[in-house]
Design a protein around this motif. Structure first.
Motif, short mmCIF file in Angstrom:
data_model
loop_
_atom_site.label_atom_id
_atom_site.label_comp_id
_atom_site.label_asym_id
_atom_site.label_seq_id
_atom_site.Cartn_x
_atom_site.Cartn_y
_atom_site.Cartn_z
N SER A 17 -4.22 8.00 -8.45
CA SER A 17 -5.50 7.39 -8.68
C SER A 17 -5.74 5.96 -8.38
O SER A 17 -6.72 5.53 -7.66
CB SER A 17 -5.88 7.55 -10.39
N GLN A 18 -4.75 5.16 -8.39
CA GLN A 18 -4.61 3.88 -7.97
C GLN A 18 -4.77 3.64 -6.30
O GLN A 18 -5.50 2.87 -5.70
CB GLN A 18 -3.39 3.03 -8.24
N MET A 19 -4.10 4.75 -5.55
CA MET A 19 -4.34 4.85 -4.23
C MET A 19 -5.77 5.20 -3.84
O MET A 19 -6.17 4.74 -2.89
CB MET A 19 -3.32 5.79 -3.74
N ALA A 20 -6.31 6.13 -4.68
CA ALA A 20 -7.88 6.37 -4.11
C ALA A 20 -8.84 5.60 -4.56
O ALA A 20 -9.54 5.41 -3.74
CB ALA A 20 -7.94 7.80 -5.18
N GLU A 21 -8.34 4.66 -5.69
CA GLU A 21 -9.35 3.62 -5.85
C GLU A 21 -9.13 2.43 -4.73
O GLU A 21 -10.16 2.08 -4.09
CB GLU A 21 -8.73 2.92 -7.07
N GLY A 22 -7.74 2.33 -4.51
CA GLY A 22 -7.79 1.19 -3.01
C GLY A 22 -8.48 1.77 -1.88
O GLY A 22 -9.24 0.87 -1.31
N TRP A 23 -8.28 2.90 -1.57
CA TRP A 23 -9.00 3.51 -0.24
C TRP A 23 -10.47 3.48 -0.50
O TRP A 23 -11.21 3.26 0.47
CB TRP A 23 -8.45 5.13 -0.09
N ARG A 50 3.81 -0.21 -2.05
CA ARG A 50 4.13 -0.51 -0.78
C ARG A 50 3.49 0.43 0.25
O ARG A 50 3.35 0.21 1.23
CB ARG A 50 5.90 -0.08 -0.95
N ALA A 51 3.26 1.65 -0.17
CA ALA A 51 2.63 2.67 0.74
C ALA A 51 1.14 2.24 1.18
O ALA A 51 0.86 2.28 2.24
CB ALA A 51 2.41 3.96 0.09
N MET A 52 0.41 1.67 0.20
CA MET A 52 -0.94 1.35 0.47
C MET A 52 -0.91 -0.20 1.36
O MET A 52 -1.71 -0.27 2.25
CB MET A 52 -1.76 0.79 -0.71
N ALA A 53 0.05 -0.98 1.10
CA ALA A 53 0.53 -2.18 2.01
C ALA A 53 0.66 -1.87 3.35
O ALA A 53 0.13 -2.56 4.19
CB ALA A 53 1.45 -3.11 1.29
N GLN A 54 1.49 -0.71 3.53
CA GLN A 54 1.92 -0.40 4.92
C GLN A 54 0.78 0.21 5.64
O GLN A 54 0.45 -0.04 6.65
CB GLN A 54 3.08 0.68 4.95
N ALA A 55 -0.44 0.77 4.86
CA ALA A 55 -1.58 1.15 5.62
C ALA A 55 -2.69 0.00 5.53
O ALA A 55 -3.71 0.23 5.99
CB ALA A 55 -2.06 2.37 4.75
N GLY A 56 -2.30 -1.14 5.12
CA GLY A 56 -3.23 -2.24 5.09
C GLY A 56 -4.30 -2.44 3.86
O GLY A 56 -5.19 -3.12 4.14
N VAL A 57 -3.87 -1.69 2.96
CA VAL A 57 -4.93 -1.87 1.69
C VAL A 57 -3.89 -2.47 0.61
O VAL A 57 -2.88 -1.92 0.26
CB VAL A 57 -5.29 -0.48 1.26
N ASP A 58 -4.40 -3.46 -0.01
CA ASP A 58 -3.78 -4.24 -1.10
C ASP A 58 -3.99 -3.91 -2.38
O ASP A 58 -5.34 -3.99 -2.93
CB ASP A 58 -3.89 -5.82 -0.92
#
Length: 74
Positions: A17-23, A50-58
């Motif tokens: 859910s945090q990743m979905a919010e980020g995207w 870490r995974a989101m940072a690698q994709a360019g999303v903080d």
């Protein structure tokens, strides 16, 4: 201008859910107001950060929130 409010829900509000919010924030920019919450929140998982940072999303400043925080909102 916000066109849509989105609340992403899960149990721990820790990873997906945090990743979905980020995207959604990343792609929605000023068109979306996005939040995430859970029924039993835990800390945001470091692998998700870490995974989101690698994709360019903080998402490093995200915090897990309880669903009750949004209960009376539309």
């Amino acid at each position: 201008m916000t066109f849509l409010r989105i609340l992403v829900l899960c149990t721990a509000n820790r990873c997906r859910s945090q990743m979905a919010e980020g995207w959604l924030r990343h792609f929605g920019r000023d068109r979306l107001e996005v939040h995430s919450a859970g029924t039993s929140p835990k800390t945001v998982h470091p692998h998700a950060i870490r995974a989101m940072a690698q994709a360019g999303v903080d998402v490093s400043q995200h915090a897990s929130k309880h669903l009750d925080q949004y209960r009376n909102q539309h």
